[in-house]
Design a protein around this motif. Structure first.
Motif, PDB file in Angstrom:
ATOM      1  N   LEU A 117       0.834  -1.197   0.000  1.00  0.00           N
ATOM      2  CA  LEU A 117       0.000   0.000   0.000  1.00  0.00           C
ATOM      3  C   LEU A 117       0.868   1.245   0.000  1.00  0.00           C
ATOM      4  N   SER A 118       0.566   2.184  -0.899  1.00  0.00           N
ATOM      5  CA  SER A 118       1.166   3.511  -0.832  1.00  0.00           C
ATOM      6  C   SER A 118       0.077   4.494  -0.417  1.00  0.00           C
ATOM      7  N   PRO A 119       0.079   4.939   0.848  1.00  0.00           N
ATOM      8  CA  PRO A 119      -0.944   5.868   1.309  1.00  0.00           C
ATOM      9  C   PRO A 119      -0.621   7.327   1.005  1.00  0.00           C
ATOM     10  N   VAL A 120       0.459   7.539   0.229  1.00  0.00           N
ATOM     11  CA  VAL A 120       0.900   8.908  -0.048  1.00  0.00           C
ATOM     12  C   VAL A 120       0.897   9.202  -1.552  1.00  0.00           C
ATOM     13  N   GLY A 121       0.108   8.458  -2.291  1.00  0.00           N
ATOM     14  CA  GLY A 121       0.012   8.690  -3.720  1.00  0.00           C
ATOM     15  C   GLY A 121       1.081   7.983  -4.515  1.00  0.00           C
ATOM     16  N   LYS A 122       1.297   8.476  -5.715  1.00  0.00           N
ATOM     17  CA  LYS A 122       2.214   7.870  -6.679  1.00  0.00           C
ATOM     18  C   LYS A 122       3.644   7.835  -6.144  1.00  0.00           C
ATOM     19  N   PRO A 123       4.329   6.686  -6.257  1.00  0.00           N
ATOM     20  CA  PRO A 123       5.728   6.615  -5.829  1.00  0.00           C
ATOM     21  C   PRO A 123       6.658   7.241  -6.861  1.00  0.00           C
ATOM     22  N   TYR A 124       7.918   7.368  -6.491  1.00  0.00           N
ATOM     23  CA  TYR A 124       8.928   7.902  -7.403  1.00  0.00           C
ATOM     24  C   TYR A 124       8.999   7.049  -8.665  1.00  0.00           C
ATOM     25  N   ASP A 125       9.315   7.675  -9.769  1.00  0.00           N
ATOM     26  CA  ASP A 125       9.239   7.039 -11.090  1.00  0.00           C
ATOM     27  C   ASP A 125       9.944   5.678 -11.160  1.00  0.00           C
ATOM     28  N   THR A 126      11.155   5.594 -10.618  1.00  0.00           N
ATOM     29  CA  THR A 126      11.914   4.354 -10.754  1.00  0.00           C
ATOM     30  C   THR A 126      11.313   3.205  -9.951  1.00  0.00           C
ATOM     31  N   LEU A 127      10.443   3.500  -8.985  1.00  0.00           N
ATOM     32  CA  LEU A 127       9.780   2.437  -8.233  1.00  0.00           C
ATOM     33  C   LEU A 127       8.604   1.835  -8.998  1.00  0.00           C
ATOM     34  N   GLU A 128       8.135   2.513 -10.028  1.00  0.00           N
ATOM     35  CA  GLU A 128       6.996   1.994 -10.780  1.00  0.00           C
ATOM     36  C   GLU A 128       7.314   0.637 -11.400  1.00  0.00           C
ATOM     37  N   GLU A 129       8.542   0.474 -11.889  1.00  0.00           N
ATOM     38  CA  GLU A 129       8.926  -0.805 -12.466  1.00  0.00           C
ATOM     39  C   GLU A 129       9.256  -1.826 -11.395  1.00  0.00           C
ATOM     40  N   VAL A 130       9.745  -1.376 -10.252  1.00  0.00           N
ATOM     41  CA  VAL A 130       9.980  -2.286  -9.122  1.00  0.00           C
ATOM     42  C   VAL A 130       8.656  -2.911  -8.690  1.00  0.00           C
ATOM     43  N   ILE A 131       7.633  -2.071  -8.560  1.00  0.00           N
ATOM     44  CA  ILE A 131       6.317  -2.532  -8.110  1.00  0.00           C
ATOM     45  C   ILE A 131       5.603  -3.301  -9.204  1.00  0.00           C
ATOM     46  N   GLY A 132       5.756  -2.857 -10.446  1.00  0.00           N
ATOM     47  CA  GLY A 132       5.054  -3.473 -11.564  1.00  0.00           C
ATOM     48  C   GLY A 132       3.926  -2.611 -12.084  1.00  0.00           C
ATOM     49  N   ILE A 133       3.870  -1.350 -11.638  1.00  0.00           N
ATOM     50  CA  ILE A 133       2.900  -0.404 -12.205  1.00  0.00           C
ATOM     51  C   ILE A 133       3.168  -0.280 -13.698  1.00  0.00           C
ATOM     52  N   ARG A 134       4.444  -0.145 -14.032  1.00  0.00           N
ATOM     53  CA  ARG A 134       4.875  -0.315 -15.415  1.00  0.00           C
ATOM     54  C   ARG A 134       5.545  -1.680 -15.497  1.00  0.00           C
ATOM     55  N   PRO A 135       5.077  -2.584 -16.340  1.00  0.00           N
ATOM     56  CA  PRO A 135       5.606  -3.951 -16.367  1.00  0.00           C
ATOM     57  C   PRO A 135       7.119  -3.981 -16.551  1.00  0.00           C
ATOM     58  N   SER A 136       7.773  -4.835 -15.766  1.00  0.00           N
ATOM     59  CA  SER A 136       9.220  -4.960 -15.851  1.00  0.00           C
ATOM     60  C   SER A 136       9.638  -6.334 -15.344  1.00  0.00           C
ATOM     61  N   LYS A 137      10.728  -6.848 -15.875  1.00  0.00           N
ATOM     62  CA  LYS A 137      11.250  -8.136 -15.434  1.00  0.00           C
ATOM     63  C   LYS A 137      11.595  -8.086 -13.946  1.00  0.00           C
ATOM     64  N   GLY A 138      11.138  -9.069 -13.209  1.00  0.00           N
ATOM     65  CA  GLY A 138      11.493  -9.181 -11.805  1.00  0.00           C
ATOM     66  C   GLY A 138      10.705  -8.302 -10.864  1.00  0.00           C
ATOM     67  N   SER A 139       9.638  -7.659 -11.342  1.00  0.00           N
ATOM     68  CA  SER A 139       8.862  -6.758 -10.486  1.00  0.00           C
ATOM     69  C   SER A 139       8.107  -7.524  -9.409  1.00  0.00           C
ATOM     70  N   LEU A 140       7.619  -6.796  -8.418  1.00  0.00           N
ATOM     71  CA  LEU A 140       6.804  -7.411  -7.375  1.00  0.00           C
ATOM     72  C   LEU A 140       5.568  -8.076  -7.974  1.00  0.00           C
ATOM     73  N   ALA A 141       5.003  -7.453  -8.997  1.00  0.00           N
ATOM     74  CA  ALA A 141       3.807  -8.009  -9.630  1.00  0.00           C
ATOM     75  C   ALA A 141       4.078  -9.398 -10.194  1.00  0.00           C
ATOM     76  N   GLU A 142       5.284  -9.626 -10.729  1.00  0.00           N
ATOM     77  CA  GLU A 142       5.612 -10.947 -11.275  1.00  0.00           C
ATOM     78  C   GLU A 142       5.658 -12.018 -10.198  1.00  0.00           C
ATOM     79  N   MET A 363      16.204   7.932 -20.009  1.00  0.00           N
ATOM     80  CA  MET A 363      16.916   7.202 -18.971  1.00  0.00           C
ATOM     81  C   MET A 363      16.131   5.972 -18.535  1.00  0.00           C
ATOM     82  N   PRO A 364      16.827   4.875 -18.155  1.00  0.00           N
ATOM     83  CA  PRO A 364      16.134   3.686 -17.655  1.00  0.00           C
ATOM     84  C   PRO A 364      15.317   4.014 -16.408  1.00  0.00           C
ATOM     85  N   GLY A 365      14.097   3.515 -16.356  1.00  0.00           N
ATOM     86  CA  GLY A 365      13.262   3.683 -15.181  1.00  0.00           C
ATOM     87  C   GLY A 365      12.317   4.863 -15.226  1.00  0.00           C
ATOM     88  N   TYR A 366      12.388   5.689 -16.279  1.00  0.00           N
ATOM     89  CA  TYR A 366      11.541   6.878 -16.374  1.00  0.00           C
ATOM     90  C   TYR A 366      10.625   6.772 -17.590  1.00  0.00           C
TER      91      TYR A 366
END
Length: 432
Positions: A117-142, A363-366
């Motif tokens: 849960l992010s109770p503070v809105g959208k996370p920093y851009d590079t975390l979007e792929e970590v979480i899987g908001i933007r699909p990426s290899k190895g993300s939490l969503a996977e 740049m990667p992650g943006y």
């Protein structure tokens, strides 16, 4: 013309910009005294932690290979835990950046079927792929970890009612980003973060509360660990590295959370016992020692930039008089041309690569081209004088850093001079 003014002129700062800057600066004396008091407190806190943990000359030497029994590494982690008021800490050169530290903390403490849960809105851009908001290899969503977000209210405050409704049986961890990232929202004070953590734990006592502390260390006298954070995460090439750490990140928090991160960083069964410090412990220790005063210099630069550009009519967050909770200053220019000129001015003021012209690139992650200015001794170090901006509406630039106040000041004046030279600022508006 005095000697300082002559030197500014030699470095390309015109009389109008110089006088305007000094007029802005004359009104900031009390703010700067308050910053110096916070720096003094935090300096004493760091020294006290080093003394209580018995930092010795042997701690500065480091190890190679497996890194077993690394006295300096283990002592440094004890120092971090004491400073951040946590049970344990992981402070390693093997953590490559702030995003890596955050990903490590998340991936080691979440399991398939859990919800983040992010109770503070959208996370920093590079975390979007970590979480899987933007699909990426190895993300939490996977790995079957779901994500829920509660946006802030229009005034930038927490939407407590929706947060309460969003916490369910699977909600395992809440991520709280202290700084604004690439958003024009307020950064959060430690006090605000503490209230949010208390609210979350009242609803679900076993929820893990992780605070992304990047850019916030030593700005206040308290840290998120003082107000109940289970994990406090950051980068050593930002505030706590003091400009000397060449790489690294930290996770300070509950012993179990830190152990989980250590096992994920190295290997199950090995954890914190391995990981050589590779001869850079002196930089980690000395950088931490300098961090409170270096952060104070960066903070003065941010406040100076806020006041300088606010008086020219540009939207700034925080504004020139607000209390500060991180070192980042956002200035909205409304055009890619002005954002680019600002960043090129910052680059031109750098001690390294001042002759280089920054260009926006993918740049990667943006999700948009990003322009970055950072003529730094440590590549990408954002505790050093730096600025970056995504080339997309509302065309805001994010300025931070300055190892010394005089350098921060000169960089800000140079950014304004670049805007004036390109007729993006009317020099008649510089007269106060």
């Amino acid at each position: 013309m005095n000697q300082i003014q002559e030197m500014y002129a030699q470095m390309g700062i015109g009389r109008a910009v110089y006088d305007y800057g000094n007029a802005v600066l004359e009104k900031l004396g009390e703010r700067f005294r308050e910053i110096d008091e916070i720096a003094e407190y935090n300096q004493l806190k760091v020294v006290n932690a080093m003394q209580e943990c018995q930092v010795s000359e042997a701690c500065l030497l480091g190890t190679t290979g497996y890194g077993y029994n690394d006295l300096g590494r283990d002592t440094l982690e004890a120092v971090y835990a004491k400073i951040f008021r946590t049970e344990d800490a992981l402070v390693r050169p093997q953590i490559t950046c702030g995003t890596h530290a955050l990903a490590l903390a998340l991936m080691s403490n979440l399991r398939p079927g859990d919800e983040l849960l992010s109770p503070v809105g959208k996370p920093y851009d590079t975390l979007e792929e970590v979480i899987g908001i933007r699909p990426s290899k190895g993300s939490l969503a996977e790995y079957g970890i779901t994500y829920r977000q509660v946006d802030l209210l229009e005034d930038g405050s927490f939407d407590y009612e929706t947060i309460r409704k969003s916490i369910g049986e699977k909600t395992r961890l809440a991520t709280i980003q202290r700084s604004k990232g690439y958003q024009t929202r307020p950064s959060f004070s430690v006090e605000q973060i503490g209230r949010l953590i208390a609210f979350l734990k009242e609803i679900k006592p076993d929820i893990i509360c992780m605070v992304d502390n990047c850019y916030g260390e030593f700005v206040e006298i308290h840290e998120p660990g003082d107000v109940g954070a289970d994990m406090v995460v950051g980068s050593l090439i930002k505030n706590p590295g003091g400009g000397l750490a060449p790489i690294g990140g930290y996770i300070a928090g509950k012993k179990e959370c830190v152990e989980n991160a250590a096992y994920r960083l190295t290997s199950p069964g090995l954890g914190k016992e391995v990981g050589a410090s590779l001869g850079i412990l002196k930089d980690f220790y000395q950088g931490l020692f300098l961090a409170p005063t270096v952060t104070a210099s960066a903070l003065k630069g941010a406040i100076f930039a806020a006041n300088l550009y606010e008086r020219l009519g540009y939207p700034v967050i925080p504004n020139g008089s607000e209390s500060r909770h991180d070192i980042i200053q956002a200035v909205t220019f409304g055009s890619a041309e002005a954002v680019t000129a600002f960043c090129r001015g910052i680059q031109a003021a750098a001690p390294v690569d001042s002759h280089v012209t920054p260009e926006a690139w993918d740049m990667p992650g943006y999700d948009a081209p990003v322009i970055m200015a950072a003529g730094a001794f440590v590549a990408g170090s954002s505790i050093e004088l730096s600025a970056d901006a995504p080339i997309k509406p509302p065309y805001a630039v994010y300025f931070q850093g300055g190892l010394t106040w005089p350098h921060a000041k000169s960089g800000i004046l140079k950014s304004l001079q670049f805007l004036a030279d390109r007729k993006l600022v009317d020099e008649s508006r510089l007269k106060m």
